[in-house]
Scaffold this motif. Structure first.
Motif, PDB file in Angstrom:
ATOM      1  N   GLN A   1       0.828  -1.207   0.000  1.00  0.00           N
ATOM      2  CA  GLN A   1       0.000   0.000   0.000  1.00  0.00           C
ATOM      3  C   GLN A   1       0.859   1.252   0.000  1.00  0.00           C
ATOM      4  N   ASP A   2       1.861   1.283   0.876  1.00  0.00           N
ATOM      5  CA  ASP A   2       2.750   2.447   0.947  1.00  0.00           C
ATOM      6  C   ASP A   2       3.455   2.658  -0.392  1.00  0.00           C
ATOM      7  N   PHE A   3       3.913   1.566  -0.982  1.00  0.00           N
ATOM      8  CA  PHE A   3       4.630   1.644  -2.258  1.00  0.00           C
ATOM      9  C   PHE A   3       3.715   2.212  -3.344  1.00  0.00           C
ATOM     10  N   LEU A   4       2.495   1.670  -3.458  1.00  0.00           N
ATOM     11  CA  LEU A   4       1.578   2.102  -4.510  1.00  0.00           C
ATOM     12  C   LEU A   4       1.165   3.560  -4.335  1.00  0.00           C
ATOM     13  N   VAL A   5       0.892   3.965  -3.096  1.00  0.00           N
ATOM     14  CA  VAL A   5       0.506   5.355  -2.869  1.00  0.00           C
ATOM     15  C   VAL A   5       1.634   6.301  -3.277  1.00  0.00           C
ATOM     16  N   ASP A   6       2.867   5.957  -2.904  1.00  0.00           N
ATOM     17  CA  ASP A   6       4.007   6.794  -3.275  1.00  0.00           C
ATOM     18  C   ASP A   6       4.142   6.905  -4.788  1.00  0.00           C
ATOM     19  N   VAL A   7       3.980   5.777  -5.479  1.00  0.00           N
ATOM     20  CA  VAL A   7       4.122   5.781  -6.935  1.00  0.00           C
ATOM     21  C   VAL A   7       2.979   6.549  -7.592  1.00  0.00           C
ATOM     22  N   LEU A   8       1.741   6.293  -7.144  1.00  0.00           N
ATOM     23  CA  LEU A   8       0.584   6.941  -7.756  1.00  0.00           C
ATOM     24  C   LEU A   8       0.567   8.446  -7.507  1.00  0.00           C
ATOM     25  N   GLU A   9       1.086   8.864  -6.378  1.00  0.00           N
ATOM     26  CA  GLU A   9       1.116  10.291  -6.073  1.00  0.00           C
ATOM     27  C   GLU A   9       2.334  10.993  -6.665  1.00  0.00           C
ATOM     28  N   GLY A  10       3.268  10.226  -7.219  1.00  0.00           N
ATOM     29  CA  GLY A  10       4.433  10.836  -7.827  1.00  0.00           C
ATOM     30  C   GLY A  10       5.559  11.139  -6.868  1.00  0.00           C
ATOM     31  N   THR A  11       5.460  10.650  -5.637  1.00  0.00           N
ATOM     32  CA  THR A  11       6.523  10.894  -4.658  1.00  0.00           C
ATOM     33  C   THR A  11       7.531   9.759  -4.600  1.00  0.00           C
ATOM     34  N   GLY A  12       7.274   8.674  -5.312  1.00  0.00           N
ATOM     35  CA  GLY A  12       8.182   7.543  -5.323  1.00  0.00           C
ATOM     36  C   GLY A  12       8.916   7.442  -6.645  1.00  0.00           C
ATOM     37  N   SER A  13       9.998   6.714  -6.663  1.00  0.00           N
ATOM     38  CA  SER A  13      10.786   6.533  -7.876  1.00  0.00           C
ATOM     39  C   SER A  13      10.110   5.536  -8.809  1.00  0.00           C
ATOM     40  N   LEU A  14      10.201   5.809 -10.100  1.00  0.00           N
ATOM     41  CA  LEU A  14       9.678   4.894 -11.109  1.00  0.00           C
ATOM     42  C   LEU A  14      10.783   4.107 -11.792  1.00  0.00           C
ATOM     43  N   ALA A  15      11.975   4.155 -11.236  1.00  0.00           N
ATOM     44  CA  ALA A  15      13.119   3.474 -11.841  1.00  0.00           C
ATOM     45  C   ALA A  15      13.087   1.991 -11.509  1.00  0.00           C
ATOM     46  N   PRO A  16      13.366   1.118 -12.495  1.00  0.00           N
ATOM     47  CA  PRO A  16      13.483  -0.315 -12.208  1.00  0.00           C
ATOM     48  C   PRO A  16      14.618  -0.578 -11.227  1.00  0.00           C
ATOM     49  N   LEU A  17      14.544  -1.703 -10.556  1.00  0.00           N
ATOM     50  CA  LEU A  17      15.578  -2.076  -9.599  1.00  0.00           C
ATOM     51  C   LEU A  17      16.924  -2.215 -10.326  1.00  0.00           C
ATOM     52  N   GLY A  18      17.931  -1.532  -9.808  1.00  0.00           N
ATOM     53  CA  GLY A  18      19.253  -1.601 -10.413  1.00  0.00           C
ATOM     54  C   GLY A  18      19.469  -0.655 -11.567  1.00  0.00           C
ATOM     55  N   ALA A  19      18.482   0.211 -11.893  1.00  0.00           N
ATOM     56  CA  ALA A  19      18.631   1.142 -13.012  1.00  0.00           C
ATOM     57  C   ALA A  19      19.651   2.222 -12.669  1.00  0.00           C
ATOM     58  N   PRO A  20      20.344   2.793 -13.670  1.00  0.00           N
ATOM     59  CA  PRO A  20      21.316   3.862 -13.393  1.00  0.00           C
ATOM     60  C   PRO A  20      20.631   5.106 -12.847  1.00  0.00           C
ATOM     61  N   ALA A  21      21.442   5.978 -12.220  1.00  0.00           N
ATOM     62  CA  ALA A  21      20.899   7.170 -11.578  1.00  0.00           C
ATOM     63  C   ALA A  21      20.270   8.134 -12.571  1.00  0.00           C
ATOM     64  N   ASP A  22      20.669   8.065 -13.845  1.00  0.00           N
ATOM     65  CA  ASP A  22      20.122   8.999 -14.837  1.00  0.00           C
ATOM     66  C   ASP A  22      18.913   8.420 -15.587  1.00  0.00           C
ATOM     67  N   PHE A  23      18.243   7.443 -14.989  1.00  0.00           N
ATOM     68  CA  PHE A  23      17.060   6.843 -15.625  1.00  0.00           C
ATOM     69  C   PHE A  23      16.014   7.921 -15.890  1.00  0.00           C
ATOM     70  N   ARG A  24      15.573   8.056 -17.135  1.00  0.00           N
ATOM     71  CA  ARG A  24      14.676   9.145 -17.507  1.00  0.00           C
ATOM     72  C   ARG A  24      13.497   8.685 -18.366  1.00  0.00           C
TER      73      ARG A  24
END
Length: 524
Positions: free
Chosen positions: A301-324
């Motif tokens: 729940q915490d993960f989904l709320v963060d993602v849906l609200e735009g406060t969480g990262s959308l980068a795949p696990l292990g993605a580089p820091a410049d994921f865009r």
């Protein structure tokens, strides 16, 4: 979660669907316009658009299949839509997804499934006569196998639209199609004498197919929530995938959860030999279906709320820091067996799930007049997919209409499939030639009685007047074999026209036990 960029819908006809996706807000500014291709798609297209030669390492874009054309000797062609959440087993065994009644095909010949790298793969299951892979344009020769490549056993073979798989002697074939032909689903839709509840449900589906607001489905287990969600997606005419996220099975570990929802890059952790596309990105341009949303853990729940609200990262696990990469855009449909306020979900999450349309699915008790049409649909699927040519007597269908179905439509379909398979197996046991199977009232009633025993419930319960048929003639209490009287056995044999196997089922004793008791009582 936000809507599209505010483009006005057309003033005539159906509303535009191209600009009404639910888009996940991004915490970073993407380097491309919101409607531009992803980086991978651009890289795949650039060589062709430039008109130049392909650069080293360039790979043609994957042509994802959306349906199967199944061709079997002497049987009408079958078109099967492909769903990433399912696997498809081909073989001669009745339990296969699609049955090929040809001796050159093994009982379990091959399996088609959707791999985590977003590729459909075929695996040869060590069949006797093998599988052969080629293209549509290679057909038309006397023996296409001569121009096809034999598929190695126990390894994944990536398939694309246009590929053809030959099974055994080549007279059984599977062609992968780029699009799902209209009306490809197995089974006719009911056209008359449907219940008012079904008519209302049909109108709700059509309404939801014409907008892209979130939809919340409320219904008991077995009422068909996944089917309804898939229907909304299919009728919406969108090109993206229908992706199911079973909320009750999400991992608790945050890294595993990130991999499931957002994906991971190759080498992100030990064992990550392939890059994985997460569920949210798999649903890009399509529909994300949150099934059993009431079982979401607090971590999820915490993960989904963060993602849906735009406060969480959308980068795949292990993605580089410049994921865009731009955020995925999808239609959100969620389903629950209990109302949202009765769940343990966070209020801010329930508000996001409830910002759109609602559909309350009727129970089978509210639409029992639809049961004959449902039975017809199930029999049609058994006929075209598994080669069971069967029908139920009118008395059997009336009995099903008046029975109670705590497992709803799922239980009804399971019952129809089982009684047909049991009756066909009984025919084979008695040495009868395989022909049209007629399932009688007694066959249905006997199975449901045994099923009730298997669940540990009472053999008979108080029933509302006029709801269920009388069970007169059935043994209400199971007797010990030594307590069976000659009258009990003669009555059962007379009822089943001397068939000892069915009489033993009626009396709830083993066949050998019945024969021994008959010998002891001097019954021929």
């Amino acid at each position: 979660m936000t809507t599209g960029d505010g483009e006005s819908p057309p003033t005539l006809g159906r509303p535009s669907r191209s600009r009404t996706w639910q888009a996940l807000p991004s915490t970073r500014r993407p380097e491309v316009e919101p409607d531009a291709d992803t980086r991978n798609e651009r890289l795949l297209r650039e060589p062709q658009e430039a008109g130049g030669e392909e650069p080293p390492g360039w790979v043609a874009p994957y042509r994802e299949p959306r349906a199967l054309l199944v061709q079997r000797e002497g049987i009408e062609d079958l078109t099967v839509p492909l769903y990433p959440d399912r696997s498809y087993v081909f073989g001669r065994a009745p339990e296969s997804t699609v049955v090929f009644p040809n001796d050159a095909v093994s009982r379990q010949h091959g399996r088609l499934s959707f791999r985590e790298d977003q590729r459909w793969v075929y695996r040869e299951l060590n069949s006797k006569n093998g599988s052969f892979l080629g293209r549509q344009e290679a057909q038309g020769v006397l023996d296409a196998r001569l121009h096809f490549q034999r598929v190695g056993p126990s390894r994944d073979q990536v398939l694309e639209a246009g590929d053809v798989v030959l099974l055994g002697n080549g007279k059984s074939r599977i062609t992968l199609l780029a699009e799902v032909p209209p009306g490809a689903e197995a089974g006719p839709r009911p056209r008359k004498e449907v219940s008012s509840a079904t008519l209302q449900l049909e109108r709700s589906i059509e309404r939801c197919a014409r907008h892209h607001l979130p939809v919340f489905l409320l219904g008991k287990s077995g009422t068909g929530k996944t089917f309804i969600a898939r229907e909304i997606h299919s009728r919406s005419g969108v090109e993206g995938n229908f992706v199911i996220l079973n909320c009750g099975r999400l991992p608790q570990d945050i890294n595993a959860l990130t991999s499931e929802l957002l994906g991971h890059v190759k080498g992100a952790f030990t064992g990550a030999s392939l890059a994985r596309v997460g569920k949210l990105y798999s649903a890009n341009g399509g529909t994300l279906f949150l099934d059993e949303v009431e079982f979401l853990s607090h971590v999820a729940q915490d993960f989904l709320v963060d993602v849906l609200e735009g406060t969480g990262s959308l980068a795949p696990l292990g993605a580089p820091a410049d994921f865009r990469e731009p955020p995925p855009r999808f239609r959100l449909i969620s389903a629950s067996k209990v109302p949202l306020r009765q769940t343990a979900l966070r209020p801010d999450l329930t508000q996001r799930l409830a910002t759109g349309d609602f559909i309350i699915l009727p129970t089978l008790e509210e639409r029992h007049e639809d049961i004959p049409h449902l039975v017809e649909t199930f029999l049609h699927r058994l006929r075209v997919e598994q080669q069971y040519d069967a029908e139920l007597t009118r008395e059997a269908i009336v009995f099903l209409q008046q029975a109670r179905w705590p497992g709803q439509v799922r239980e009804l379909e399971s019952t129809v499939r089982t009684v047909v398979a049991r009756e066909a197996a009984q025919q084979e046991l008695e040495g009868l030639a395989r022909h049209r199977t007629l399932v009688t009232l007694e066959s249905v009633r006997t199975y449901l009685e045994q099923r009730e025993l298997g669940f540990g419930g009472p053999l008979s319960e108080p029933e509302p007047q006029g709801r269920r048929p009388s069970r007169e003639g059935l043994t209400s209490v199971r007797k010990r074999p030594s307590d069976l009287t000659g009258e009990d056995i003669r009555r059962a044999l007379e009822k089943h026209e001397g068939n000892k196997t069915r009489a033993s089922v009626e009396l709830r004793v083993a066949l050998n036990t019945l024969k021994a008791r008959m010998k002891a009582l001097g019954i021929e």
